[in-house]
Write a protein that holds these residues in place. Structure first.
Motif, short mmCIF file in Angstrom:
data_model
loop_
_atom_site.label_atom_id
_atom_site.label_comp_id
_atom_site.label_asym_id
_atom_site.label_seq_id
_atom_site.Cartn_x
_atom_site.Cartn_y
_atom_site.Cartn_z
N TYR A 126 95.39 54.23 -8.00
CA TYR A 126 96.62 54.45 -7.23
C TYR A 126 96.33 54.50 -5.75
CZ TYR A 126 95.02 59.22 -6.51
OH TYR A 126 94.28 60.32 -6.13
N LEU A 127 97.37 54.24 -4.97
CA LEU A 127 97.40 54.48 -3.53
C LEU A 127 98.47 55.54 -3.28
CD1 LEU A 127 97.49 50.94 -1.86
CD2 LEU A 127 95.64 52.61 -1.73
N HIS A 128 98.22 56.42 -2.38
CA HIS A 128 99.23 57.38 -1.93
C HIS A 128 99.20 57.30 -0.42
CE1 HIS A 128 101.76 60.90 -1.73
NE2 HIS A 128 100.88 61.48 -0.95
N GLN A 129 100.29 56.76 0.15
CA GLN A 129 100.32 56.54 1.58
C GLN A 129 101.71 56.83 2.13
OE1 GLN A 129 99.00 52.52 1.97
NE2 GLN A 129 100.46 51.73 0.51
N ALA A 130 101.83 56.81 3.44
CA ALA A 130 103.08 57.17 4.09
C ALA A 130 104.14 56.07 4.01
CB ALA A 130 102.82 57.51 5.56
N LEU A 131 103.78 54.89 3.53
CA LEU A 131 104.76 53.80 3.44
C LEU A 131 105.84 54.14 2.42
CD1 LEU A 131 102.33 50.75 3.40
CD2 LEU A 131 103.54 51.73 5.35
N ASN A 153 86.23 46.30 -9.96
CA ASN A 153 85.21 45.37 -9.46
C ASN A 153 85.10 45.42 -7.94
OD1 ASN A 153 84.45 44.53 -12.01
ND2 ASN A 153 85.94 42.87 -12.03
N ALA A 154 86.20 45.57 -7.25
CA ALA A 154 86.18 45.66 -5.78
C ALA A 154 85.52 46.94 -5.32
CB ALA A 154 87.60 45.57 -5.22
N VAL A 155 85.74 48.03 -6.04
CA VAL A 155 85.14 49.31 -5.68
C VAL A 155 83.62 49.26 -5.82
CG1 VAL A 155 84.96 51.73 -6.39
CG2 VAL A 155 87.19 50.67 -6.17
N LYS A 156 83.14 48.47 -6.75
CA LYS A 156 81.70 48.36 -6.98
C LYS A 156 80.99 47.60 -5.87
CE LYS A 156 82.02 48.22 -12.03
NZ LYS A 156 81.75 47.38 -13.21
N ALA A 157 81.74 46.87 -5.04
CA ALA A 157 81.13 45.99 -4.05
C ALA A 157 81.52 46.41 -2.64
CB ALA A 157 81.57 44.55 -4.30
N GLY A 158 80.59 46.96 -1.91
CA GLY A 158 80.85 47.21 -0.50
C GLY A 158 80.92 48.67 -0.12
N ASP A 159 81.08 48.86 1.18
CA ASP A 159 81.14 50.19 1.77
C ASP A 159 82.55 50.67 2.02
OD1 ASP A 159 78.35 50.24 1.84
OD2 ASP A 159 78.31 49.31 3.83
N THR A 160 83.50 49.71 2.13
CA THR A 160 84.89 50.05 2.37
C THR A 160 85.78 49.15 1.53
OG1 THR A 160 85.12 48.53 4.22
CG2 THR A 160 84.48 50.80 4.76
N ILE A 161 87.01 49.61 1.36
CA ILE A 161 88.03 48.81 0.68
C ILE A 161 89.31 48.95 1.50
CG2 ILE A 161 88.81 50.67 -0.88
CD1 ILE A 161 89.04 48.45 -3.07
N GLY A 162 90.05 47.86 1.58
CA GLY A 162 91.29 47.88 2.34
C GLY A 162 92.44 47.30 1.54
N PHE A 163 93.64 47.78 1.87
CA PHE A 163 94.85 47.32 1.21
C PHE A 163 95.87 46.97 2.28
CE2 PHE A 163 92.74 50.24 -1.64
CZ PHE A 163 92.72 49.54 -2.83
N ALA A 164 96.50 45.81 2.14
CA ALA A 164 97.55 45.37 3.07
C ALA A 164 98.84 45.19 2.28
CB ALA A 164 97.16 44.06 3.74
N VAL A 165 99.87 45.93 2.69
CA VAL A 165 101.16 45.92 2.02
C VAL A 165 102.19 45.31 2.97
CG1 VAL A 165 102.93 47.35 0.94
CG2 VAL A 165 100.51 48.01 0.75
N ALA A 166 102.93 44.31 2.49
CA ALA A 166 103.96 43.70 3.31
C ALA A 166 105.09 44.69 3.55
CB ALA A 166 104.51 42.45 2.63
N LEU A 167 105.54 44.80 4.81
CA LEU A 167 106.63 45.69 5.18
C LEU A 167 107.91 44.88 5.35
CD1 LEU A 167 104.71 47.78 7.86
CD2 LEU A 167 105.05 48.34 5.45
N GLN A 168 109.05 45.54 5.30
CA GLN A 168 110.34 44.86 5.46
C GLN A 168 110.46 44.16 6.81
OE1 GLN A 168 113.30 47.82 4.65
NE2 GLN A 168 113.20 47.49 2.44
#
Length: 181
Positions: free
Chosen positions: A60-65, A109-124
């Motif tokens: 899950y993501l929990h963010q201010a969006l 699989n993404a969590v297993k690879a790398g030091d960071t992970i990012g998520f981009a969500v389209a806004l209205q």
């Protein structure tokens, strides 16, 4: 499926009683017996994690969006070696909005690879809301969360009646043991 997600996240919101918390670098594993969660937070107070109840786990993501409860959205996920589009379902628990990420395996699989992970969500507005999270400690934290969830599921499951073994090529039902990192 939606009822299951709501039930799991309701349990998440009612985890007020004391459970064991263990830190793995930038990640926390919160175990209370009935549920297990491994998560991290960033400077913008957003969080990303995996939550397990019974034999089901979800990222899950929990963010201010803001999102519309019940609606499904697309999200772009990026780590060191994995970039992909995911589906996310907005779920409201109390006053908080959570975005359930799917498919589970792509996020794992993404969590297993790398030091960071990012998520981009389209806004209205046509722009993107971007959140990034540290993966320092994530492998051990998620492994612990999935392992604790599998143990809790074994303790609560009644002893199965002997059954014939499925054929070796049968996909069967995928359990927590199959997704342990």
């Amino acid at each position: 499926m939606r009822k299951l997600l709501l039930s799991i996240l309701c349990l998440l919101s009612f985890q007020a009683y004391a459970g064991e918390k263990v830190a793995y670098q930038n990640w926390i594993v919160d175990m209370n017996g009935a549920t297990t969660e491994a998560y991290t937070a960033n400077d913008s107070k957003s969080s990303f994690g995996v939550f397990c109840a019974a034999d089901k786990c979800l990222f899950y993501l929990h963010q201010a969006l803001q999102c519309q409860p019940g609606a499904k959205y697309s999200v772009l996920m990026n780590s060191a070696t994995v970039s992909t589009a995911l589906s996310m379902q907005c779920t409201q628990i109390g006053v908080n909005l959570f975005q359930i990420l799917d498919p589970f395996d792509a996020v794992l699989n993404a969590v297993k690879a790398g030091d960071t992970i990012g998520f981009a969500v389209a806004l209205q507005s046509g722009a993107f809301g971007v959140t990034r999270f540290s993966l320092a400690g994530s492998t051990d934290a998620i492994r612990r969360a999935l392992s604790e969830a599998a143990k809790a599921n074994q303790r609560s499951a009644p002893a199965p009646a002997p059954a014939p073994a499925p054929p070796a090529n049968s996909p069967g039902m995928r359990g927590l043991k199959d997704i342990l990192i």
